[in-house]
Design an enzyme around this catalytic site. Structure first.
Site, short mmCIF file in Angstrom:
data_model
loop_
_atom_site.label_atom_id
_atom_site.label_comp_id
_atom_site.label_asym_id
_atom_site.label_seq_id
_atom_site.Cartn_x
_atom_site.Cartn_y
_atom_site.Cartn_z
N LYS A 17 0.33 -1.25 -0.18
CA LYS A 17 0.38 -0.16 -0.11
C LYS A 17 1.07 1.23 0.09
CE LYS A 17 -4.26 1.14 -0.30
NZ LYS A 17 -6.15 0.48 0.51
N LYS B 136 -5.90 -1.96 -14.03
CA LYS B 136 -6.39 -2.47 -12.99
C LYS B 136 -8.06 -1.67 -12.60
CE LYS B 136 -7.05 -3.73 -8.24
NZ LYS B 136 -6.48 -3.14 -7.11
N LYS C 197 -9.95 3.81 -8.94
CA LYS C 197 -11.27 5.66 -9.07
C LYS C 197 -10.34 6.49 -9.49
CE LYS C 197 -12.61 6.75 -4.90
NZ LYS C 197 -10.93 7.08 -4.07
#
Ligand code: TRP
Ligand code: SF4
Length: 328
Positions: free
Chosen positions: A114, A195, A198
């Protein structure tokens, strides 16, 4: 026999897209009939990445709730709530944080991933390191048997089980080790072939209207080797074809596969057909949304009632945990 219990959460980081729907939400909807389900909006978790503009989280949470209801989560069948309305999550998180060795958290693969993925904001807080501890509190407060998660969340769940074992061994068996319920997810990418996300600006949202969906379908990347109309294409490498696999009847899928390989149809024709079947598939959700949007207060009421129900469970589990530790 009592139905097994399911718990899952989603971070409110904006409107949900088809990747979220097929990756999780669709599965949540079908689990409602068979299990006792608790679904919550993880707004405290969202602070780990949105701490610079936390004011957005409230609106995002409301959008997520509307997406959930539009997609078919039914307050008669499941309990929906907002994490931050139930302070027991924070309290148990604190207690668990005292028994979780930091190296367990540092070796969590999603922690590193992340940090690499999120570029625009520093992800090195104390709270973010402890993300899986809060997530464990979320799960064990409800004594969930299963947690439906994407495969990427599997390491978090393993960590939750380790934390549960440690607590139960140190004090008394209060918590249950949650099992993962990993659903197979159809491979759907964004309109540009990356992928669906947003932040890539390539997503089709559950809240898009018919015009927006058609426009996005028109803009979709197809087989890049199919430069001209007469070039034969290959559905197996086409970014659009997986959408047909979800939305179009089997007979049409097969026909398209053949006609693409023989260049009988062009990508433009193929997109027209997809727009049609996709809109048909999405229409019930779109109509439901329109209906819900006329009664926004009802959405808040649904979350309020969910909170009441969930909090009763959370309170009693936290009580047991404190007794086991002889804190009470
Ligand atoms: N980590 C999950 C996500 O990013 C959200 C989440 C928080 C969660 N707590 C949870 C999921 C507990 C399952 C169970 O979407
Ligand atoms: Fe893809 Fe359809 Fe074009 Fe074939 S015809 S490459 S399946 S968009």
């Amino acid at each position: 026999m009592k139905a097994k219990r399911i718990l899952s959460g989603m971070q409110p980081s904006g409107k949900l897209h088809l990747g979220n729907y097929f990756g999780a939400l669709k599965n949540w909807v079908s689990l409602q009939d068979e299990y006792e389900c608790f679904y919550f909006i993880a707004d405290w978790h969202a602070l780990s990445s949105l701490y610079e503009g936390p004011g957005r989280i409230k609106d995002f949470s409301f959008e997520v709730a509307i997406d959930w209801l539009s997609a078919g989560l039914d307050p008669e069948k499941c309990t929906m709530f907002l994490q931050s309305e139930i302070p027991e999550h924070a309290e148990l998180h604190l207690i668990l944080s005292m028994i979780v060795p930091v190296p367990w958290l540092e070796r969590n693969p999603t922690y590193k991933e992340k940090q690499d993925e999120v570029k625009n904001v520093e992800m090195n807080s104390y709270g973010f390191l402890g993300y899986p501890v809060l997530q464990t509190a979320d799960i064990v407060l409800y004594k969930a048997d299963f947690v439906p998660v994407g495969i990427d969340q599997a390491p978090h769940l393993e960590l939750s089980r380790e934390i549960v074992r440690r607590f139960n061994k140190l004090y008394k068996k209060v918590f249950i080790e949650p099992g993962a319920k990993i659903s197979d997810v159809p491979k759907l990418n964004g309109v540009d072939g990356r992928k669906m996300s947003k932040s890539y600006n390539n997503a089709i949202f559950l809240s898009d209207n018919e015009k927006e969906v058609s426009k996005k379908v028109q803009s979709m990347l197809t087989d890049p080797a199919r430069a001209r109309r007469d070039d034969p294409g290959n559905p197996d490498v086409c970014n659009l074809y997986p959408f047909h696999k979800i939305y179009s009847p089997k007979a049409l899928q097969d026909e398209i596969a053949v006609d693409c390989r023989t260049a009988k149809i062009g990508c433009g024709d193929c997109k027209k057909m997809l727009s049609q079947t996709m809109l048909e598939g999405m229409r019930p959700m779109m109509e439901k949304r329109q209906d819900i949007l006329t009664r926004p207060d009802e959405v808040k009421e649904i979350l309020r009632e969910g909170t009441l129900k969930a909090q009763a469970v959370a309170k009693s589990t936290l009580e047991l945990a404190k007794q086991a530790m002889k804190l009470k």
